[in-house]
Design a protein around this motif. Structure first.
Motif, short mmCIF file in Angstrom:
data_model
loop_
_atom_site.label_atom_id
_atom_site.label_comp_id
_atom_site.label_asym_id
_atom_site.label_seq_id
_atom_site.Cartn_x
_atom_site.Cartn_y
_atom_site.Cartn_z
N PRO A 219 0.80 -1.23 0.00
CA PRO A 219 0.00 0.00 0.00
C PRO A 219 0.83 1.28 0.00
CG PRO A 219 -0.02 -1.04 2.17
CD PRO A 219 0.60 -2.02 1.24
N TYR A 220 1.95 1.25 0.72
CA TYR A 220 2.79 2.45 0.77
C TYR A 220 3.45 2.69 -0.58
CZ TYR A 220 6.12 5.78 2.82
OH TYR A 220 6.86 6.90 3.12
N ALA A 221 3.89 1.63 -1.22
CA ALA A 221 4.47 1.75 -2.56
C ALA A 221 3.46 2.35 -3.53
CB ALA A 221 4.94 0.38 -3.06
N ASP A 222 2.22 1.87 -3.44
CA ASP A 222 1.18 2.40 -4.33
C ASP A 222 0.91 3.88 -4.05
OD1 ASP A 222 1.00 -0.13 -5.40
OD2 ASP A 222 -0.80 -0.68 -4.27
N LEU A 223 0.96 4.26 -2.78
CA LEU A 223 0.71 5.65 -2.42
C LEU A 223 1.83 6.56 -2.93
CD1 LEU A 223 -0.96 7.77 -0.95
CD2 LEU A 223 0.23 7.15 1.17
N ILE A 224 3.06 6.12 -2.78
CA ILE A 224 4.20 6.90 -3.28
C ILE A 224 4.07 7.10 -4.79
CG2 ILE A 224 6.69 6.87 -3.68
CD1 ILE A 224 6.16 7.50 -0.84
N ARG A 225 3.72 6.03 -5.49
CA ARG A 225 3.58 6.14 -6.95
C ARG A 225 2.44 7.08 -7.32
NH1 ARG A 225 5.70 0.67 -6.99
NH2 ARG A 225 3.67 -0.20 -6.39
N TYR A 226 1.34 7.01 -6.58
CA TYR A 226 0.23 7.91 -6.85
C TYR A 226 0.65 9.36 -6.68
CZ TYR A 226 -4.22 10.35 -6.27
OH TYR A 226 -5.26 11.23 -6.38
N ALA A 227 1.37 9.64 -5.61
CA ALA A 227 1.80 11.02 -5.36
C ALA A 227 2.70 11.53 -6.48
CB ALA A 227 2.52 11.10 -4.02
N ARG A 228 3.52 10.66 -7.03
CA ARG A 228 4.42 11.09 -8.11
C ARG A 228 3.64 11.51 -9.34
NH1 ARG A 228 8.72 6.15 -7.19
NH2 ARG A 228 9.88 7.12 -5.46
N HIS A 277 -6.85 9.72 -0.99
CA HIS A 277 -6.46 8.50 -1.71
C HIS A 277 -5.84 7.50 -0.73
CE1 HIS A 277 -5.19 6.17 -5.26
NE2 HIS A 277 -4.10 5.91 -4.55
N ALA A 278 -4.98 8.00 0.16
CA ALA A 278 -4.33 7.11 1.13
C ALA A 278 -5.36 6.47 2.06
CB ALA A 278 -3.31 7.91 1.95
N TRP A 279 -6.35 7.24 2.48
CA TRP A 279 -7.33 6.70 3.43
C TRP A 279 -8.16 5.59 2.79
CZ3 TRP A 279 -7.86 6.25 8.28
CH2 TRP A 279 -9.08 5.87 8.84
N GLN A 280 -8.41 5.67 1.50
CA GLN A 280 -9.17 4.61 0.82
C GLN A 280 -8.45 3.27 0.90
OE1 GLN A 280 -9.82 6.02 -3.18
NE2 GLN A 280 -11.03 7.79 -2.51
N ASP A 281 -7.12 3.31 1.13
CA ASP A 281 -6.30 2.11 1.13
C ASP A 281 -5.82 1.73 2.54
OD1 ASP A 281 -5.76 0.44 -0.95
OD2 ASP A 281 -3.79 1.26 -1.42
#
Length: 515
Positions: A219-228, A277-281
């Motif tokens: 989940p953290y990897a996905d969040l970092i990618r989303y932010a980018r 977005h982070a809270w959804q995950d």
């Protein structure tokens, strides 16, 4: 350079400690054993080929050399392995020295803070914030201040308010410190040319277990990618800090910090979007560990059947990089009792045992006593027959990943053979994140059938040339850095908080801080 354009004078300072509230107190001696330099001694360390300084600080220094006429003003830098709360008296002495040196160095054109971000003392739950505020109080409101933090930092409102730009690591294992130092230098130089950025921070009621904060998958990897995907020309920096639950502070919680070139409103708007977005995950931040018995059985099978691939067992609950002592014997005892062959365990922190092995000498056969003086409830005494295979002074240079290129000293080091399982015993508590700690003892890792590392995740960047992700086993064993957070008696975490509490809600309008 003309006389009308003097060199930019930039102060360099920091105190890097990741504090586990449940671990023994971190002292002055702990810093002196690793890194604690000021003034001219700090300056000399900046110029060493194999420096003990944090990689991001060295990178910041190099990037500034290539970008602007400047004069580094070394104040004080301290660095130590993660541990318990810092002795508050020592912290106050350090803070006083930092302040005095800063005042003596004035006037300054900028400040670079190199901190971890998850420090506590025996009396202060936010000493990082105390340092940041002290710096701002000395240099005044107009001097640009930039800071880099570990992504496990716990960020307070006053930290973000005191610094113009806060930049966190983006990779876990941490292998991007050079890039983050360059980011800090770039931000400072933009401010030298007139930029006054705006920042906003949002903290979610989530304190992710450490094993859920990898940046390759999860989940953290996905969040970092989303932010980018949200980075535009207006975005100076986006930092997402998972935090460090074991610090046990009111400022714990997954934090999103957005810094823009156009001002606070744009930063606030994007921070809200990323936080939503982070809270959804958020429900994905639950650890999935392998029971001790199954992990040991896999190591035994690998030792018996050469057609199977080798395995690496991560003793995530006894990770010195998370403040643990690096000396629990749960996995070691189980391997020995199961008769595992071809196994290696590193690196076990036991100064008394290492000293005894050195006194006996290579080739000696003796009754090894692990943890003859147990420092906590997890570090049990274990006796077993052993042979001393090798003795070294423990001085080495990191080869890969987190420690690459950094000079490290783990103290007197002994390689012991426990009739099938070899153990590297050290004298200065350090996590096993680099293969050099085993290789300097003559171990050919490629020939090992199982390797146990006292590390949470940084070993992945050090040992990935030997083990693929599907060969990694994260073991559920007792310890001061267990990812099962419900096992700890937290006193200061904001509650409710996920995943310790499951009935958690998050209204964004109450969680935003526009700065």
């Amino acid at each position: 350079m003309s006389l009308s354009q003097p060199k930019k004078r930039v102060a360099l300072l920091g105190l890097m400690l990741e504090s586990n509230s449940f671990a023994p107190v971190t002292s002055r001696d702990d810093f002196l054993n690793r890194l604690y330099v000021a003034g001219d001694e700090f300056r000399a360390e900046l110029n060493r080929t194999e420096s003990k300084l944090p990689a991001e600080l060295l990178s910041f220094h190099a990037a500034m050399d290539g970008a602007v006429e400047w004069e580094p003003v070394p104040i004080l830098i301290g660095l130590v392995e993660a541990g318990g709360p810092l002795d508050h008296t020592f912290f106050e002495e350090t803070l006083s020295e930092m302040s005095a040196r800063l005042q003596a160095a004035m006037p300054l054109d900028g400040v670079y803070i190199c901190n971890h971000g998850a420090m506590i003392t025996t009396e202060d739950r936010d000493p990082d914030g105390t340092i940041f505020e002290m710096i701002r109080g000395v240099v005044g409101p107009d001097v640009p201040v930039v800071a880099t933090l570990d992504l496990h930092g716990n960020v307070s409102d006053r930290m973000v308010q005191a610094a113009n730009v806060v930049i966190a690591y983006q990779t876990n294992p941490h292998v991007d410190m050079i890039a983050r130092g360059q980011d800090a230098a770039g931000a400072l130089n933009e401010m030298f040319h007139g930029l006054r950025p705006g920042a906003a921070m949002i903290r979610l009621p989530v304190t992710p277990p450490t094993v859920t904060l990898l940046t390759e998958t999860g989940p953290y990897a996905d969040l970092i990618r989303y932010a980018r995907t949200k980075v535009t020309d207006d975005i100076l920096n986006i930092s997402i800090l998972g935090g460090f639950a074991y610090a046990d502070t009111p400022k714990n919680g997954l934090a999103i910090i957005v810094t823009t070139r156009s001002g606070k409103h744009a930063a606030h708007k994007l921070a809200i979007e990323i936080a939503e977005h982070a809270w959804q995950d958020h429900e994905r931040y639950v650890p999935a560990l392998i029971p001790l018995e199954k992990a040991v059985a896999a190591a035994v099978r690998a030792g018996e059947d050469m057609t199977l691939g080798p395995v690496i067992l991560a003793d995530v609950a006894d990770n010195p990089g998370g403040g643990a002592n690096g000396n629990t014997t749960w996995i070691l005892e189980a391997l020995v009792k199961a008769g595992a062959k071809g196994g290696v365990l590193g690196i076990f922190n036991d100064p008394a045992l290492a000293a005894q092995a050195m006194e006996l000498g290579e080739g000696a056969r003796f009754r090894a006593i692990f943890n003859r003086n147990a420092p906590d409830q997890y570090s049990h005494r274990f006796e077993v027959d052993a042979t001393v295979l090798r003795i070294r002074d423990g001085d080495c240079v990191g080869r890969r990943g987190f420690y690459a290129g950094r000079r490290i000293n783990v103290g007197t080091t002994a390689l012991l053979d426990l009739d099938g399982v070899r153990v590297v015993v050290i004298s200065i508590r350090t996590q096993c994140a680099d293969p050099v700690f085993l290789e300097m003892m003559g171990i050919d890792i490629a020939k090992a059938r199982s390797v146990v590392v006292k590390s949470r995740g940084h070993f992945r960047a050090g040992f990935d040339e030997f083990f693929t992700p599907d060969q990694v086993i994260e073991v559920d064993a007792p310890g001061l850095s267990s990812p099962v957070l419900s096992r700890f008696d937290f006193k200061y975490l904001p509650r409710p908080i996920f995943p310790i509490d499951r009935n958690v809600s998050w209204p964004p309008r109450l969680s935003a801080l526009a700065l």
